[in-house]
Design a protein around this motif. Sequence first.
Motif, PDB file in Angstrom:
ATOM      1  N   HIS A   1       0.636  -1.163  -0.080  1.00 47.80           N
ATOM      2  CA  HIS A   1       0.137   0.082   0.052  1.00 47.80           C
ATOM      3  C   HIS A   1       0.789   1.183  -0.039  1.00 47.80           C
ATOM      4  O   HIS A   1       0.562   2.091  -0.820  1.00 47.80           O
ATOM      5  CB  HIS A   1      -0.846   0.091   1.032  1.00 47.80           C
ATOM      6  CG  HIS A   1      -1.962   1.531   1.110  1.00 47.80           C
ATOM      7  ND1 HIS A   1      -1.635   2.036   2.383  1.00 47.80           N
ATOM      8  CD2 HIS A   1      -2.736   1.701   0.620  1.00 47.80           C
ATOM      9  CE1 HIS A   1      -2.480   3.144   2.265  1.00 47.80           C
ATOM     10  NE2 HIS A   1      -3.033   2.977   1.098  1.00 47.80           N
ATOM     11  N   PRO A   2       1.937   1.396   1.073  1.00 45.37           N
ATOM     12  CA  PRO A   2       2.592   2.599   1.010  1.00 45.37           C
ATOM     13  C   PRO A   2       3.351   2.842  -0.310  1.00 45.37           C
ATOM     14  O   PRO A   2       3.489   3.969  -1.002  1.00 45.37           O
ATOM     15  CB  PRO A   2       3.447   2.638   2.101  1.00 45.37           C
ATOM     16  CG  PRO A   2       3.222   1.170   2.731  1.00 45.37           C
ATOM     17  CD  PRO A   2       2.179   0.602   2.129  1.00 45.37           C
TER      18      PRO A   2
ATOM     19  N   ARG B   1       0.892   3.754  -3.155  1.00 43.84           N
ATOM     20  CA  ARG B   1       0.388   5.198  -2.784  1.00 43.84           C
ATOM     21  C   ARG B   1       1.225   6.329  -2.779  1.00 43.84           C
ATOM     22  O   ARG B   1       0.914   7.498  -3.390  1.00 43.84           O
ATOM     23  CB  ARG B   1      -0.164   5.409  -1.220  1.00 43.84           C
ATOM     24  CG  ARG B   1      -0.863   6.548  -1.004  1.00 43.84           C
ATOM     25  CD  ARG B   1      -1.745   6.403   0.232  1.00 43.84           C
ATOM     26  NE  ARG B   1      -2.129   7.704   0.961  1.00 43.84           N
ATOM     27  CZ  ARG B   1      -3.213   7.919   1.344  1.00 43.84           C
ATOM     28  NH1 ARG B   1      -3.972   7.263   1.486  1.00 43.84           N
ATOM     29  NH2 ARG B   1      -3.552   9.212   1.853  1.00 43.84           N
TER      30      ARG B   1
ATOM     31  N   ARG C   1     -10.078   8.273   9.560  1.00 43.67           N
ATOM     32  CA  ARG C   1      -9.075   8.617  10.591  1.00 43.67           C
ATOM     33  C   ARG C   1      -8.224   7.685  11.362  1.00 43.67           C
ATOM     34  O   ARG C   1      -8.787   6.675  11.518  1.00 43.67           O
ATOM     35  CB  ARG C   1     -10.125   9.555  11.639  1.00 43.67           C
ATOM     36  CG  ARG C   1      -9.401  10.087  12.614  1.00 43.67           C
ATOM     37  CD  ARG C   1     -10.095  11.127  13.665  1.00 43.67           C
ATOM     38  NE  ARG C   1     -10.427  12.456  12.728  1.00 43.67           N
ATOM     39  CZ  ARG C   1      -9.584  13.407  12.691  1.00 43.67           C
ATOM     40  NH1 ARG C   1      -8.369  13.437  13.194  1.00 43.67           N
ATOM     41  NH2 ARG C   1      -9.816  14.192  12.183  1.00 43.67           N
ATOM     42  N   GLY C   2      -7.114   8.033  11.398  1.00 42.58           N
ATOM     43  CA  GLY C   2      -6.038   6.896  12.474  1.00 42.58           C
ATOM     44  C   GLY C   2      -5.518   6.176  11.352  1.00 42.58           C
ATOM     45  O   GLY C   2      -5.101   5.251  12.053  1.00 42.58           O
ATOM     46  N   GLY C   3      -5.403   5.972  10.284  1.00 40.32           N
ATOM     47  CA  GLY C   3      -4.886   4.971   9.314  1.00 40.32           C
ATOM     48  C   GLY C   3      -4.360   5.290   8.098  1.00 40.32           C
ATOM     49  O   GLY C   3      -4.640   6.254   7.648  1.00 40.32           O
ATOM     50  N   PRO C   4      -3.636   4.465   7.586  1.00 38.27           N
ATOM     51  CA  PRO C   4      -2.746   4.843   6.356  1.00 38.27           C
ATOM     52  C   PRO C   4      -3.630   5.141   5.197  1.00 38.27           C
ATOM     53  O   PRO C   4      -3.396   5.454   4.036  1.00 38.27           O
ATOM     54  CB  PRO C   4      -1.772   3.634   6.088  1.00 38.27           C
ATOM     55  CG  PRO C   4      -2.526   2.387   7.028  1.00 38.27           C
ATOM     56  CD  PRO C   4      -3.271   3.205   7.965  1.00 38.27           C
TER      57      PRO C   4
ATOM     58  N   PHE D   1      -6.223   6.910   4.981  1.00 36.73           N
ATOM     59  CA  PHE D   1      -6.789   8.302   5.042  1.00 36.73           C
ATOM     60  C   PHE D   1      -6.923   8.650   3.600  1.00 36.73           C
ATOM     61  O   PHE D   1      -5.996   8.655   2.803  1.00 36.73           O
ATOM     62  CB  PHE D   1      -5.952   8.886   5.702  1.00 36.73           C
ATOM     63  CG  PHE D   1      -6.332  10.447   5.886  1.00 36.73           C
ATOM     64  CD1 PHE D   1      -7.274  10.658   6.913  1.00 36.73           C
ATOM     65  CD2 PHE D   1      -6.109  11.541   5.159  1.00 36.73           C
ATOM     66  CE1 PHE D   1      -8.106  11.825   7.018  1.00 36.73           C
ATOM     67  CE2 PHE D   1      -6.542  12.690   5.379  1.00 36.73           C
ATOM     68  CZ  PHE D   1      -7.587  12.974   6.219  1.00 36.73           C
TER      69      PHE D   1
ATOM     70  N   THR E   1      -8.270  14.073   0.151  1.00 38.51           N
ATOM     71  CA  THR E   1      -8.830  15.034   1.015  1.00 38.51           C
ATOM     72  C   THR E   1      -8.574  16.485   0.688  1.00 38.51           C
ATOM     73  O   THR E   1      -9.721  17.210   0.656  1.00 38.51           O
ATOM     74  CB  THR E   1      -8.244  14.919   2.343  1.00 38.51           C
ATOM     75  OG1 THR E   1      -8.508  13.403   2.791  1.00 38.51           O
ATOM     76  CG2 THR E   1      -8.711  15.753   3.424  1.00 38.51           C
TER      77      THR E   1
END
Lengths: 106, 419
Positions: free
Chosen positions: B99-100, B103, B362-365, B367, B371
């Motif tokens: 994922h990272p 992303r 909120r509070g996770g990768p 997000f 936004t």
Amino acid sequence: MITITFIDHLHQARDVEVEPGGSLMQAAVNHGITGIVAECGGACSCATCLCHVDETWAERVGPATGMEQAMLDGALEERPTSRLACQIRLTGEMDGLVVHVPESQY
Amino acid sequence: MTRDHRPATQLDLSDAGLWHAGVPGDEFARLRRDAPVAWNERHDGHKGFWAVTRYDDIVAVSGDVATFSSRHGVISLDDFDADQNDARRTLLEMDPPQHPGMRVIVAPGFTPRAVGVLEAAVRTTAVRLIDEVLEAGAVDMVAALSKQLPIFTLCRLLGVPQERRDDMIRWSDLLIGSDDPDFVDPAAAAYTPEQRRLMSFGHPASLEAFQLGLELARARRVDPARDIVSVLANGRYEGRELSEQEFCNYFLMLVVAGNETTRHSISHGLQAFADFPEQWRRFRSGEVDTKVASDEIFRWATPVHFVRRVATRDVELSGARIAAGDKVAMYYASGNRDEAHFERPQHFLIDRMPNEHMAFGRGGPHFCLGTHVARLQVKVLLEEMRQRVAAIELTGPANRLRSNHVHGIKHLPARFIAA
């Protein structure tokens, strides 16, 4: 415990005492430092915990790398000492660290 | 506690008809109070799932990606097999380290500064759309305004030619509206269920979007521009280019995610200002920051009802015993009304502060990547409406989307009263 000094955009300083081991972002959030939003909770995904490490500390804290650097390239108010607070792990050697918090994260 | 005595929902939250009528706010209030992690049985062949309804539990699940995996489906409450998950996989359905790594290819293009370069173009379009609505009188605000601004912005951001705007809207409607009879596409019948099973969103409109994405990618590999398709087409993951399927799924995710959620947030905001005119007057008084107002619109709209995970191990959460393999749905629709985090959560308060809502997650990768794109558009729209619009009046009932996942408004008959 170590002491961290957060300086806001109006040059108001606030000292907070924290245990080493956590992130700078968590220290800021736990002490209600406005200006550090941190919506993704520390996953280097939202770029809303931008801060500027005081120049006297920049070398000891070190520069951003990898994903954090990529995110900073697109952040508002980027400076050479910019970091995402969630990616700074607080150590005992960081007692007295001074960081500057921007007026707004977005 | 045996499995027979586990806390349960009293309504079936997977029933799209339930959400069509309205967000089940009373049931969520009961669940937050009495059964914050509740089992929702299903009777249509799919396995049941856990509904997580408290703000703090949602943050905890979001942040614990090792226990709550995204790999087995996120945007549906249905059971998918491994082939389906792999064929449809986007950024949403990835865990670390995939994922990272994926992303970060486009993430720098979605930061406040990167998105900020769009502001002038967004403003020009917003002003034109507002003026057209003022001139036209009673209109469908969705068609005239809230559909138009996000798709304009998205085309600019991605690098999709503006003449393909209507295609982008159509695909997005078809892919998100699969449970809504208004969006049934006769073209889907040309494909067998087995063919549709492996399609993104289970729908052939995805193939048309892929075709556009691949055309653009070919052009941008030769002649890169300052847009997200260029970044994606030339981007690298683990030292290699993206496969065709990776690129297509990524592109389609950006098209759909960047389109629907902002559209519905704008529509819900307009409806709220019509329903609570004192809030529009308060906003117009100039005392309320547009960023603050925007966040209350996002909280109020909560355009995505839930996202889901699958537990990778047995785990207890707020008294519920979740078993490895169970689906776990985080209901932002409930978290954004949690009394423990919001004063008077059922009220639309345009100057609400603080407002740490979870409309973007909120509070996770995971997000929300877009936004700041959404925030920019709603902020600019509000700034320009404040100058020009004295009041917003409904001229008919809102027509809600039939979906258990997206909080959509299909039509919103209304007019702007000129300032």
